[in-house]
Design a protein around this motif. Structure first.
Motif, PDB file in Angstrom:
ATOM      1  N   PRO B 378       0.787  -1.244   0.000  1.00  0.00           N
ATOM      2  CA  PRO B 378       0.000   0.000   0.000  1.00  0.00           C
ATOM      3  C   PRO B 378       0.818   1.293   0.000  1.00  0.00           C
ATOM      4  CG  PRO B 378      -0.786  -1.511   1.720  1.00  0.00           C
ATOM      5  CD  PRO B 378       0.267  -2.234   0.937  1.00  0.00           C
ATOM      6  N   ALA B 379       1.955   1.310   0.685  1.00  0.00           N
ATOM      7  CA  ALA B 379       2.760   2.536   0.685  1.00  0.00           C
ATOM      8  C   ALA B 379       4.129   2.287   0.068  1.00  0.00           C
ATOM      9  CB  ALA B 379       2.912   3.078   2.110  1.00  0.00           C
ATOM     10  N   GLY B 380       4.222   1.260  -0.758  1.00  0.00           N
ATOM     11  CA  GLY B 380       5.506   0.927  -1.367  1.00  0.00           C
ATOM     12  C   GLY B 380       5.782   1.755  -2.612  1.00  0.00           C
ATOM     13  N   LEU B 381       6.879   1.432  -3.269  1.00  0.00           N
ATOM     14  CA  LEU B 381       7.288   2.187  -4.451  1.00  0.00           C
ATOM     15  C   LEU B 381       6.610   1.679  -5.718  1.00  0.00           C
ATOM     16  CD1 LEU B 381      11.098   2.249  -3.618  1.00  0.00           C
ATOM     17  CD2 LEU B 381       9.515   4.177  -3.430  1.00  0.00           C
ATOM     18  N   ILE B 382       5.854   0.590  -5.599  1.00  0.00           N
ATOM     19  CA  ILE B 382       5.327  -0.061  -6.794  1.00  0.00           C
ATOM     20  C   ILE B 382       3.795  -0.006  -6.868  1.00  0.00           C
ATOM     21  CG2 ILE B 382       5.296  -2.225  -8.093  1.00  0.00           C
ATOM     22  CD1 ILE B 382       7.973  -2.920  -6.710  1.00  0.00           C
ATOM     23  N   ALA B 383       3.111  -0.552  -5.865  1.00  0.00           N
ATOM     24  CA  ALA B 383       1.650  -0.711  -5.951  1.00  0.00           C
ATOM     25  C   ALA B 383       0.883   0.595  -6.195  1.00  0.00           C
ATOM     26  CB  ALA B 383       1.127  -1.425  -4.706  1.00  0.00           C
ATOM     27  N   PRO B 384       1.230   1.713  -5.552  1.00  0.00           N
ATOM     28  CA  PRO B 384       0.430   2.926  -5.787  1.00  0.00           C
ATOM     29  C   PRO B 384       0.357   3.339  -7.263  1.00  0.00           C
ATOM     30  CG  PRO B 384       1.731   3.197  -3.809  1.00  0.00           C
ATOM     31  CD  PRO B 384       2.215   1.924  -4.465  1.00  0.00           C
ATOM     32  N   ASP B 385       1.392   3.010  -8.028  1.00  0.00           N
ATOM     33  CA  ASP B 385       1.353   3.350  -9.454  1.00  0.00           C
ATOM     34  C   ASP B 385       0.385   2.444 -10.207  1.00  0.00           C
ATOM     35  OD1 ASP B 385       3.129   5.511  -9.317  1.00  0.00           O
ATOM     36  OD2 ASP B 385       4.851   4.169  -9.349  1.00  0.00           O
ATOM     37  N   ASP B 386       0.207   1.195  -9.754  1.00  0.00           N
ATOM     38  CA  ASP B 386      -0.807   0.316 -10.352  1.00  0.00           C
ATOM     39  C   ASP B 386      -2.208   0.860 -10.074  1.00  0.00           C
ATOM     40  OD1 ASP B 386       0.873  -1.795 -11.396  1.00  0.00           O
ATOM     41  OD2 ASP B 386       1.266  -2.347  -9.328  1.00  0.00           O
ATOM     42  N   VAL B 387      -2.436   1.274  -8.821  1.00  0.00           N
ATOM     43  CA  VAL B 387      -3.748   1.812  -8.437  1.00  0.00           C
ATOM     44  C   VAL B 387      -4.094   3.021  -9.299  1.00  0.00           C
ATOM     45  CG1 VAL B 387      -5.066   2.851  -6.548  1.00  0.00           C
ATOM     46  CG2 VAL B 387      -3.477   0.987  -6.061  1.00  0.00           C
ATOM     47  N   GLU B 388      -3.089   3.844  -9.522  1.00  0.00           N
ATOM     48  CA  GLU B 388      -3.291   5.044 -10.332  1.00  0.00           C
ATOM     49  C   GLU B 388      -3.784   4.667 -11.737  1.00  0.00           C
ATOM     50  OE1 GLU B 388      -3.051   8.233  -9.424  1.00  0.00           O
ATOM     51  OE2 GLU B 388      -3.353   9.012 -11.436  1.00  0.00           O
ATOM     52  N   ASN B 389      -3.172   3.615 -12.327  1.00  0.00           N
ATOM     53  CA  ASN B 389      -3.613   3.178 -13.657  1.00  0.00           C
ATOM     54  C   ASN B 389      -5.067   2.717 -13.637  1.00  0.00           C
ATOM     55  OD1 ASN B 389      -1.217   3.711 -14.944  1.00  0.00           O
ATOM     56  ND2 ASN B 389      -0.437   1.622 -14.738  1.00  0.00           N
ATOM     57  N   PHE B 390      -5.435   1.938 -12.621  1.00  0.00           N
ATOM     58  CA  PHE B 390      -6.810   1.418 -12.570  1.00  0.00           C
ATOM     59  C   PHE B 390      -7.812   2.570 -12.484  1.00  0.00           C
ATOM     60  CE2 PHE B 390      -4.734  -2.389 -10.266  1.00  0.00           C
ATOM     61  CZ  PHE B 390      -4.395  -2.966 -11.477  1.00  0.00           C
ATOM     62  N   GLU B 391      -7.418   3.623 -11.752  1.00  0.00           N
ATOM     63  CA  GLU B 391      -8.294   4.787 -11.623  1.00  0.00           C
ATOM     64  C   GLU B 391      -8.490   5.466 -12.981  1.00  0.00           C
ATOM     65  OE1 GLU B 391      -8.567   7.260  -7.759  1.00  0.00           O
ATOM     66  OE2 GLU B 391      -6.992   8.177  -8.960  1.00  0.00           O
ATOM     67  N   ARG B 392      -7.407   5.544 -13.742  1.00  0.00           N
ATOM     68  CA  ARG B 392      -7.478   6.191 -15.059  1.00  0.00           C
ATOM     69  C   ARG B 392      -8.295   5.339 -16.039  1.00  0.00           C
ATOM     70  NH1 ARG B 392      -1.261   8.563 -15.643  1.00  0.00           N
ATOM     71  NH2 ARG B 392      -1.209   9.494 -13.567  1.00  0.00           N
ATOM     72  N   ILE B 393      -8.111   4.014 -15.943  1.00  0.00           N
ATOM     73  CA  ILE B 393      -8.876   3.104 -16.813  1.00  0.00           C
ATOM     74  C   ILE B 393     -10.369   3.269 -16.541  1.00  0.00           C
ATOM     75  CG2 ILE B 393      -9.431   0.666 -17.253  1.00  0.00           C
ATOM     76  CD1 ILE B 393      -6.426   0.045 -16.643  1.00  0.00           C
ATOM     77  N   LEU B 394     -10.714   3.345 -15.272  1.00  0.00           N
ATOM     78  CA  LEU B 394     -12.123   3.464 -14.897  1.00  0.00           C
ATOM     79  C   LEU B 394     -12.744   4.720 -15.500  1.00  0.00           C
ATOM     80  CD1 LEU B 394     -14.477   2.306 -13.234  1.00  0.00           C
ATOM     81  CD2 LEU B 394     -13.687   3.694 -11.316  1.00  0.00           C
ATOM     82  N   GLU B 395     -12.042   5.832 -15.332  1.00  0.00           N
ATOM     83  CA  GLU B 395     -12.546   7.104 -15.843  1.00  0.00           C
ATOM     84  C   GLU B 395     -12.834   7.018 -17.350  1.00  0.00           C
ATOM     85  OE1 GLU B 395     -13.258   9.842 -14.217  1.00  0.00           O
ATOM     86  OE2 GLU B 395     -13.355  11.383 -15.774  1.00  0.00           O
ATOM     87  N   ALA B 396     -11.971   6.318 -18.065  1.00  0.00           N
ATOM     88  CA  ALA B 396     -12.089   6.279 -19.527  1.00  0.00           C
ATOM     89  C   ALA B 396     -13.040   5.206 -20.040  1.00  0.00           C
ATOM     90  CB  ALA B 396     -10.702   6.090 -20.142  1.00  0.00           C
ATOM     91  N   THR B 397     -13.372   4.217 -19.214  1.00  0.00           N
ATOM     92  CA  THR B 397     -14.186   3.104 -19.723  1.00  0.00           C
ATOM     93  C   THR B 397     -15.630   3.124 -19.222  1.00  0.00           C
ATOM     94  OG1 THR B 397     -13.306   1.688 -17.962  1.00  0.00           O
ATOM     95  CG2 THR B 397     -12.295   1.480 -20.131  1.00  0.00           C
ATOM     96  N   VAL B 398     -15.965   4.049 -18.349  1.00  0.00           N
ATOM     97  CA  VAL B 398     -17.336   4.103 -17.832  1.00  0.00           C
ATOM     98  C   VAL B 398     -18.364   4.551 -18.882  1.00  0.00           C
ATOM     99  CG1 VAL B 398     -18.816   5.445 -16.286  1.00  0.00           C
ATOM    100  CG2 VAL B 398     -16.900   4.160 -15.361  1.00  0.00           C
ATOM    101  N   PRO B 399     -18.057   5.543 -19.708  1.00  0.00           N
ATOM    102  CA  PRO B 399     -19.089   5.969 -20.673  1.00  0.00           C
ATOM    103  C   PRO B 399     -19.565   4.797 -21.544  1.00  0.00           C
ATOM    104  CG  PRO B 399     -17.261   7.522 -20.660  1.00  0.00           C
ATOM    105  CD  PRO B 399     -16.835   6.349 -19.821  1.00  0.00           C
ATOM    106  N   ASP B 400     -20.873   4.677 -21.722  1.00  0.00           N
ATOM    107  CA  ASP B 400     -21.443   3.555 -22.472  1.00  0.00           C
ATOM    108  C   ASP B 400     -20.742   3.306 -23.806  1.00  0.00           C
ATOM    109  OD1 ASP B 400     -23.268   2.540 -20.751  1.00  0.00           O
ATOM    110  OD2 ASP B 400     -24.947   3.775 -21.478  1.00  0.00           O
ATOM    111  N   ARG B 401     -20.500   4.376 -24.546  1.00  0.00           N
ATOM    112  CA  ARG B 401     -19.943   4.198 -25.884  1.00  0.00           C
ATOM    113  C   ARG B 401     -18.503   3.695 -25.847  1.00  0.00           C
ATOM    114  NH1 ARG B 401     -16.252   6.689 -27.744  1.00  0.00           N
ATOM    115  NH2 ARG B 401     -16.775   6.543 -29.964  1.00  0.00           N
ATOM    116  N   ASN B 402     -17.842   3.832 -24.706  1.00  0.00           N
ATOM    117  CA  ASN B 402     -16.446   3.402 -24.585  1.00  0.00           C
ATOM    118  C   ASN B 402     -16.312   1.958 -24.108  1.00  0.00           C
ATOM    119  OD1 ASN B 402     -15.733   5.932 -25.341  1.00  0.00           O
ATOM    120  ND2 ASN B 402     -14.547   6.424 -23.493  1.00  0.00           N
ATOM    121  N   ARG B 403     -17.443   1.276 -23.928  1.00  0.00           N
ATOM    122  CA  ARG B 403     -17.362  -0.028 -23.291  1.00  0.00           C
ATOM    123  C   ARG B 403     -17.146  -1.190 -24.255  1.00  0.00           C
ATOM    124  NH1 ARG B 403     -21.726   0.136 -18.290  1.00  0.00           N
ATOM    125  NH2 ARG B 403     -21.029   2.149 -17.471  1.00  0.00           N
TER     126      ARG B 403
END
Lengths: 162, 450
Positions: B378-403
């Motif tokens: 959770p506070a390491g040098l690696i995992a927080p960057d993975d979480v950041e990607n998942f957050e960005r993916i979510l933002e971009a894939t929620v709109p119906d037309r993007n699914r």
């Protein structure tokens, strides 16, 4: 009789530290850490009865590891801080106590940190800090910080300092 | 037309095309709770978490809160954490030692095996009697222990765990994950947990096979600092150990055949370059560490006698559906066990625990644990960057037309088995998306079973 002057002096230092962190002036922030600083964040969990303690904390950094974290963010490819988080550290309830047999003092404080990221992403962090401050050249430096976040499940990965 | 009815089109795993609709759609999410989480064997903990009678942990199977307990006879149970009377949770602690569990609503009390022991005002309130034997905590249908790892499934008709893991999967688990031939693993108690945006499958497929992200973009800041610090001779545990940089990376998977449950391993190393690094590191740690890494090496060399290309370690792996494993290739890094618990279609929680090799000297155990919480944590040098990607993916894939425009999983398509032969399952080149394709193949099979 409380040592009001010392308390005021340390409250001022903690407020200035909070501004350094929020203004991302990390090089200056590093100057307020001793070379042998220890920055620890224990695991918080709800435990019943007599069981083994947590095997390791969330964070146990020495100065090198803190510098590594900053160096990582300075690469420009540290996505969890790209774009940079906006943080607001509110530090309060500061009390200063002597530590028997030591010239260091124990400073307890509470904090509320709001982290804002990108357009709508955010995290609220609250907890307590147990700091050991060491007198160095007429001022105080942070020798040890123990951060007790009030969270069993963290709201996001940690990429900021408390 | 709902997403659920279109899954065979949306999940075209054979051609490496999988639409993000399966990561955001609510109906898919509710259905997979029954068909994927309701049918699979799920990792629920480790036997060392319940070392003595009366000890327990709480965890989740999908969204279902469960208690994993050891009763007075030493038997392990997995119980749904839900009072039989009004559905209240009966245990609120993460772990502990107790004689049983009592409900805070009306005081029904249960033993460590889930037996209903006490009902307040029983004789007066239930004049004709009440059959307490039918009112215990619900026991999860099947529980099994494999090498200390505890699994459970809600499906009474599920195959036995050993055949579900398969002979091939068990071979890799025994050797690379559990180090069975080297004295096994030792638990460092406590779950480390964090919320993460994005569907649980995004994290699961990442562990299954996504070696590509490690050095192409996601973790380059960490790797860059590693390289800089090593050049300067400046050492910090997680920084001087990007192990595997001089090795040839491979990708392995078992259970890739239709109908089988896949186990994927990314960034497998089958040369001895990492051993050289481990040896040098052990010299810094002292003679005990040197003796131990040499001993390990000789045990393995003997076991694989006659082969030059034997597996030294794995970086990351996934067990279907939602368990992740990390070995970081080296025994000088602790082993990570992760669970990606679903929390609605568009979020998950990562729960993880740490283990180290039991026979390692204390100096190694300490640094190995430190490397876990400084890295994929959770506070390491690696995992927080993975979480950041998942957050960005979510933002971009929620709109119906993007699914519906599919994500691309075409790496090494048709080249999945072009690695060293003679090992269980398939070994192929890395980076690869072979394991992700196997993951979605099985996910679709379960969803299609209706």
């Amino acid at each position: 009789m409380a040592n009001w002057e010392r308390k005021l002096e340390i409250e001022e230092l903690l407020a200035r530290e909070a501004h350094l962190l929020d203004e991302r002036r990390f090089k200056e922030w590093l100057e307020w850490l001793t070379d042998d600083v220890e920055y620890v964040m224990p695991l918080r969990e709800y435990v019943q009865g007599d069981v083994a303690p947590a095997g390791h904390p969330i964070i146990r950094d020495d100065r090198t590891m803190i510098e590594v974290r900053l160096a990582k963010d300075e690469t420009g490819y540290s996505h969890s801080e790209l774009p940079e988080s906006m943080t607001c550290h509110v530090v309060s309830n500061v009390v200063v106590d002597d530590i028997e047999g030591s010239n260091e003092v124990l400073v307890r404080s509470t904090f509320l940190v709001r982290q804002a990221r990108k357009l709508r992403d955010e995290a609220w962090w609250a907890g307590r800090r147990l700091d050991r401050l060491r007198p160095v050249d007429g001022t105080w430096k942070l020798a040890r910080r123990e951060v007790h976040l009030d969270a069993t499940i963290l709201p996001r990965g940690i990429s900021i300092f408390f | 037309m709902t997403v659920l009815n279109e899954l065979d089109v949306l999940v075209d795993w054979k051609n490496g095309l999988v639409a993000p609709a399966i990561h955001v759609d609510e109906e898919v999410y509710r259905t997979e709770a029954a068909r994927v989480f309701g049918r699979s064997w799920l990792l629920v903990g480790h036997e060392q978490m319940v070392p003595t009678p009366g000890t327990y942990i709480t965890n989740y199977m999908g969204e279902v809160p469960v208690i994993v307990s050891r009763d007075r006879r030493g038997e392990i149970h997995v119980l749904v954490n839900k009072c039989s009377h009004r559905g209240n949770q009966v245990c609120l602690f993460d772990r502990g030692k107790a004689r049983g569990f009592a409900c805070s609503y009306h005081g029904w009390s249960y033993g460590l095996d889930g037996t209903l022991n006490g009902i307040p005002v029983e004789d007066f309130a239930y004049r004709e009697g009440v059959d307490k034997s039918q009112l215990g905590l619900e026991k999860v249908a099947k529980v099994a222990n494999y090498g200390g790892l505890l699994f459970a499934t809600f499906d009474a008709g599920a195959p036995e765990l050993e055949s579900w893991l398969g002979e091939d999967g068990r071979w890799w688990l025994d050797n690379l994950v559990l180090s069975q031939d080297l004295g096994g693993l030792e638990l460092l108690p406590g779950f480390h947990r964090y919320h993460s945006p994005g569907n649980w499958k995004l994290a699961a497929e990442n562990f299954f096979g996504d070696t590509y992200h490690v050095y192409t973009a996601t973790h380059v800041a960490w790797i860059g600092v590693c390289v800089d610090y090593m050049k300067q001779g400046n050492l910090a545990p997680m920084i001087d150990y990007p192990s595997g940089t001089n090795s040839t990376h491979l990708n392995a998977a078992t259970g890739v055949e239709p109908g089988r449950t896949p186990f994927g391993m990314g960034m497998l190393v089958m040369d001895q370059e990492v051993y050289k690094r481990d040896y040098a590191e052990a010299q810094r740690l002292g003679p005990e560490a040197v003796e131990w890494v040499e001993h390990r090496f000789h045990v393995r060399q003997k076991a694989f006698e006659g082969r030059a290309d034997w597996p030294y370690g794995f970086m990351h792996a996934g067990m279907f559906p939602n368990a992740g494993l990390m070995g970081f290739i080296s025994p000088l890094v602790g082993r990570h066990f992760l669970q990606f618990h679903p929390r609605g279609a568009q979020a998950h929680e990562t729960w993880q625990w740490t283990m180290v090799e039991r026979e390692a000297p204390q100096v190694v155990k300490e640094v190995a644990a430190q490397r876990v919480f400084q890295g994929q944590h959770p506070a390491g040098l690696i995992a927080p960057d993975d979480v950041e990607n998942f957050e960005r993916i979510l933002e971009a894939t929620v709109p119906d037309r993007n699914r519906t425009r599919p994500f691309h999983y075409g790496q090494q398509l048709g080249h999945e088995t072009e690695g060293p032969a003679g090992y269980p399952g398939q070994v192929g080149p890395s980076p690869s998306e072979a394991n992700q394709r196997a993951f979605y193949r099985h996910w679709l099979e379960l969803m299609d079973r209706g």
